[in-house]
Design a protein around this motif. Structure first.
Motif, mmCIF file in Angstrom:
data_model
loop_
_atom_site.group_PDB
_atom_site.id
_atom_site.type_symbol
_atom_site.label_atom_id
_atom_site.label_comp_id
_atom_site.label_asym_id
_atom_site.label_seq_id
_atom_site.Cartn_x
_atom_site.Cartn_y
_atom_site.Cartn_z
ATOM 1 N N CYS A 116 0.956 -1.256 0.243
ATOM 2 C CA CYS A 116 -0.485 -0.022 -0.456
ATOM 3 C C CYS A 116 0.830 1.416 -0.039
ATOM 4 O O CYS A 116 1.017 2.199 -0.569
ATOM 5 C CB CYS A 116 -0.826 -0.459 0.952
ATOM 6 N N LEU A 157 2.222 1.620 -3.785
ATOM 7 C CA LEU A 157 0.940 1.972 -4.233
ATOM 8 C C LEU A 157 -0.033 3.332 -4.248
ATOM 9 O O LEU A 157 0.008 4.407 -5.112
ATOM 10 C CB LEU A 157 -0.995 0.941 -3.862
ATOM 11 N N ASP A 158 0.110 3.932 -3.205
ATOM 12 C CA ASP A 158 -0.575 5.446 -2.541
ATOM 13 C C ASP A 158 1.037 6.410 -3.182
ATOM 14 O O ASP A 158 0.571 7.197 -3.135
ATOM 15 C CB ASP A 158 -0.062 5.569 -0.768
ATOM 16 N N SER A 197 1.219 6.713 -6.492
ATOM 17 C CA SER A 197 1.458 7.441 -7.756
ATOM 18 C C SER A 197 -0.597 7.085 -7.683
ATOM 19 O O SER A 197 -1.299 7.349 -8.634
ATOM 20 C CB SER A 197 1.354 6.463 -8.102
ATOM 21 N N ASN A 198 -1.259 6.584 -7.006
ATOM 22 C CA ASN A 198 -3.070 6.241 -6.926
ATOM 23 C C ASN A 198 -3.704 6.988 -6.309
ATOM 24 O O ASN A 198 -3.263 7.333 -5.662
ATOM 25 C CB ASN A 198 -2.801 5.023 -6.510
ATOM 26 N N ILE A 228 -7.525 0.578 -2.083
ATOM 27 C CA ILE A 228 -6.901 0.307 -1.490
ATOM 28 C C ILE A 228 -5.831 -0.799 -0.889
ATOM 29 O O ILE A 228 -5.968 -1.896 -1.094
ATOM 30 C CB ILE A 228 -5.704 1.096 -2.049
ATOM 31 N N ALA A 275 3.407 -4.604 -6.238
ATOM 32 C CA ALA A 275 2.784 -3.387 -6.329
ATOM 33 C C ALA A 275 2.123 -2.693 -7.725
ATOM 34 O O ALA A 275 1.653 -2.534 -7.832
ATOM 35 C CB ALA A 275 3.650 -2.163 -5.416
ATOM 36 N N ARG A 276 3.324 -2.636 -8.056
ATOM 37 C CA ARG A 276 2.955 -2.904 -10.629
ATOM 38 C C ARG A 276 1.958 -3.776 -10.530
ATOM 39 O O ARG A 276 1.631 -2.714 -11.710
ATOM 40 C CB ARG A 276 4.238 -2.565 -11.044
ATOM 41 N N ARG A 327 -1.338 -2.081 -9.284
ATOM 42 C CA ARG A 327 -1.642 -1.144 -10.133
ATOM 43 C C ARG A 327 -2.432 -1.245 -10.940
ATOM 44 O O ARG A 327 -3.404 -0.853 -11.965
ATOM 45 C CB ARG A 327 -0.405 -0.020 -10.444
ATOM 46 N N GLU A 328 -1.510 -2.024 -12.340
ATOM 47 C CA GLU A 328 -1.911 -2.123 -13.752
ATOM 48 C C GLU A 328 -3.155 -2.751 -13.268
ATOM 49 O O GLU A 328 -4.252 -2.443 -14.073
ATOM 50 C CB GLU A 328 -0.682 -3.086 -14.254
ATOM 51 N N GLU A 340 -5.856 -0.067 -12.622
ATOM 52 C CA GLU A 340 -6.006 0.609 -13.213
ATOM 53 C C GLU A 340 -6.374 -0.314 -14.896
ATOM 54 O O GLU A 340 -7.579 1.219 -15.491
ATOM 55 C CB GLU A 340 -4.699 1.116 -14.636
#
Length: 283
Positions: free
Chosen positions: A70, A73-74, A76-77, A84, A111-112, A115-116, A119
């Motif tokens: 987290c 992720l925090d 850029s999200n 999240i 994390a990437r 995130r993907e 999105e």
């Protein structure tokens, strides 16, 4: 179009490669396009995270792993962190022991991936809301663009005839081959290279700047997107869906095509160069 989107009850299936290796630290610019920059984290940081997670029982490893993910992720999200956290916790809770072990050395990579996934879920939601808006009449297609009298591309090409301006924005080799054949057709009045993020845009569930606008002598306006075969991906498919929906909503005098070098998507509006030329000759 993302209003109302929630990660609650969303699919948490993600394919994680069970790879280990160096940890990476991700820095994101706070202004501009926010392009992530990766650098290897220090040995001390990597060792701390590995030792911390490896020493914990499974339930604590899930909790701590969720926290580390987290934090990544925090950066850029744009979604609220509690939502999240709940989503990430469901993902980590369903990981195998091997995936949890690999996560110890791959927090930024995991994390990437998450995130993907987020999105992708948001993109599907936006497209569904866009289609719903069109069907209900809340979203409509109408003229809203006029060509400027002068353009100022950063680099230019003026060797292809029938361009709308004295010089057009520079193009790559495949685009040159495509528009050269278009410009040689007797039924083409003019063509124009759209300047990325400055020219004509299809503003639907994504913002899509097609590569070219072409006007035929019969008055048909064509939007054209060119793709090398290596660019056949979900983004291309989304652009094609939006472009063909635009064609349907805009009316008989408008067309949208996507042209590939050798292969094509198995979708309406996708062609190889030779196939596209055949269609263009009839417009």
């Amino acid at each position: 179009l993302t209003e109302g989107f929630s990660l609650n009850e969303q699919d948490t299936s993600i394919s994680f490669e069970l790879a280990t290796g160096d940890m990476y630290q991700v820095d994101l610019q706070e202004q501009g396009e926010a392009i992530p920059k990766y650098k290897v984290t220090s040995k001390e940081e990597s060792a701390y995270i590995r030792e911390r997670l490896a020493s914990l029982p499974t339930d604590r490893k899930i909790k701590e792993g969720t926290s580390y993910l987290c934090k990544e992720l925090d950066k850029s999200n744009d979604m609220i962190l509690p939502e999240i956290r709940d989503y990430v916790h469901r993902i980590v809770k369903n990981m195998t022991e091997d995936e949890l072990a690999a996560m110890e050395t791959s927090i930024p990579t995991y994390a990437r991936k998450i995130r993907e996934k987020i999105e992708m879920l948001k993109a599907k939601y936006r497209e569904a809301k866009f289609k719903q808006g069109l069907d209900s009449g809340k979203i409509v297609c109408r003229p809203s663009y006029s060509f400027p009298s002068v353009i100022t591309p950063s680099s230019e090409v003026d060797s292809i005839p029938s361009s709308l301006y004295e010089a057009e924005a520079n193009i790559n080799e495949f685009e040159f081959n495509v528009i050269s054949r278009v410009a040689s057709m007797d039924n083409v009045r003019w063509w124009h290279r759209v300047i990325e993020r400055k020219g004509f845009v299809l503003n639907g569930f994504i913002n899509h700047y097609p590569d070219f606008i072409i006007m035929t002598k019969s008055g048909v306006l064509v939007l054209l997107e060119t793709k090398g075969d290596h660019l056949r991906n979900p983004e291309s498919e989304a652009k094609l869906r939006l472009g063909r929906r635009w064609q349907s909503e805009a009316g008989k005098g408008y067309r949208y095509f996507m042209v590939f070098k050798d292969r094509q998507l198995d979708e309406d509006g996708a062609y190889t160069l030779d196939g596209f030329v055949e269609v263009m000759r009839e417009l």
